[in-house]
Design a protein around this motif. Sequence first.
Motif, PDB file in Angstrom:
ATOM      1  N   LYS A   5       0.822  -1.211   0.000  1.00 52.35           N
ATOM      2  CA  LYS A   5       0.000   0.000   0.000  1.00 52.35           C
ATOM      3  C   LYS A   5       0.857   1.263   0.000  1.00 52.35           C
ATOM      4  N   PRO A  38      -7.728   0.742  -7.183  1.00 57.65           N
ATOM      5  CA  PRO A  38      -8.131   0.135  -5.909  1.00 57.65           C
ATOM      6  C   PRO A  38      -9.606  -0.231  -5.845  1.00 57.65           C
ATOM      7  N   LYS A  42     -10.760  -3.975  -5.141  1.00 57.83           N
ATOM      8  CA  LYS A  42     -11.619  -4.281  -4.011  1.00 57.83           C
ATOM      9  C   LYS A  42     -12.864  -5.042  -4.454  1.00 57.83           C
ATOM     10  N   TYR A 139      -6.620 -12.510  -1.339  1.00 55.97           N
ATOM     11  CA  TYR A 139      -5.970 -11.254  -1.715  1.00 55.97           C
ATOM     12  C   TYR A 139      -6.199 -10.960  -3.194  1.00 55.97           C
ATOM     13  N   ASP A 140      -6.142  -9.673  -3.530  1.00 48.58           N
ATOM     14  CA  ASP A 140      -6.186  -9.305  -4.944  1.00 48.58           C
ATOM     15  C   ASP A 140      -4.821  -9.566  -5.569  1.00 48.58           C
ATOM     16  N   PHE A 145      -5.588  -5.380  -1.171  1.00 40.87           N
ATOM     17  CA  PHE A 145      -6.748  -5.636  -0.322  1.00 40.87           C
ATOM     18  C   PHE A 145      -6.897  -7.133  -0.101  1.00 40.87           C
ATOM     19  N   SER A 147      -9.967 -10.092   1.693  1.00 34.34           N
ATOM     20  CA  SER A 147     -11.292 -10.320   2.238  1.00 34.34           C
ATOM     21  C   SER A 147     -11.272 -11.650   2.990  1.00 34.34           C
TER      22      SER A 147
END
Length: 388
Positions: A5, A38, A42, A139-140, A145, A147
């Motif tokens: 990030k 982003p 997301k 993860y992306d 990001f 989840s």
Amino acid sequence: MVRVKLLYLAALIGLGVFVIAFRGPIAVVLFLAFLVLPVFLKAAVLWMRRSLTVTLSTAFTEERTKREVRYQISARNRSFLPITACQVTLLCKNRMVDGQESQTVRFSVPARGRRLVQGTVSSAHYGSFQLSATRIKVYDWFWLFHSNLKALPPVSFLLWPPAEEISAQPLLSAQSGADVQRYSTERKGDDPSELFGVREYQEGDRQQRIHWKLSSKMGNFMVKEFSLPIANAVTLVVELSADEDAFLLDGLLELTNTLSTDLVSRRIPHRVCWYRQKEEQDVCFDVANDEERDFMMSELLQSEIPSARKGCPPLSLAHCEALVQGRLVYLTSRENAVRQESLRGRAQPVTLFEVTRKEGLPAILEPDFRRIPVTADDVPESLAGVEW
């Protein structure tokens, strides 16, 4: 992930400076695309999380007593988007000695595909375990990001202590020392004094076993099945304590399995008793074969160990006195001279196995009382040559 990030933020600032300096349409489009990235990532990671299904299962290694178990993580991706990074945190908890270990597994899952990940978890001690996936993260593609998926329910398994051959001499005959006679409720035998059941006549049955009175009522020949007598010649009393070193508990579990297996191999029915904190009472299991021995050990490994620090009393010899059948064999990892004196005072012969980490302890041998020290680090070696 924080570093990624920060790198993204630094790149966004640098790209903004580039746009201000050159003010070209290509630079502006590139900056806007980088700014919207982003949001796209997301949304993508949320979509991948909804499309991902993860399951956890276990399987024993070829040797059940190697203190390790194989696990398999199965991941299915129903999305058209590939998952390049999925992270699962596994927690293995030993419910017997309150120990736990964790490990992290990372893998990828192809679009509309599956991925099987295998590994092993190990423990320094025996006992009853729960393996659970406490954290599952998706993860992306740029690790900006993630989840979380819902944690999976734990999978339970047991790690068993080994059992070694300890002596070439039999402890006692199947009938000596047994003052209680019982009959198997699962297997038939040849004892005509107790009836196991009645069934229809089959070719080869002896005429002496025909139940004539019942046959006349049923209109068919009915045959008696006799019961199998089981005499408990030995009672193993296991004193569990959570206040001792966990390695002493391992030695005690290994000793219990070794002695019970030795008795089963000699066809000597016996009883195993210990204090179970859940019921707050002493429990007993009668063992006459391999299946009953395995069931007894599984119950023992799943028992919560009582601790005097938590106000739980250890197994009381006075409480289990009525449960003892035949010769008493007391298994413990705690030194207690008072207990030895109470054991000496019994009318029946007593053998006390004391699991210890000390070397060179003398054995106490008296006509009706034996104290045999057993080294926790090597139970079979400690029992070599012992005619118990």
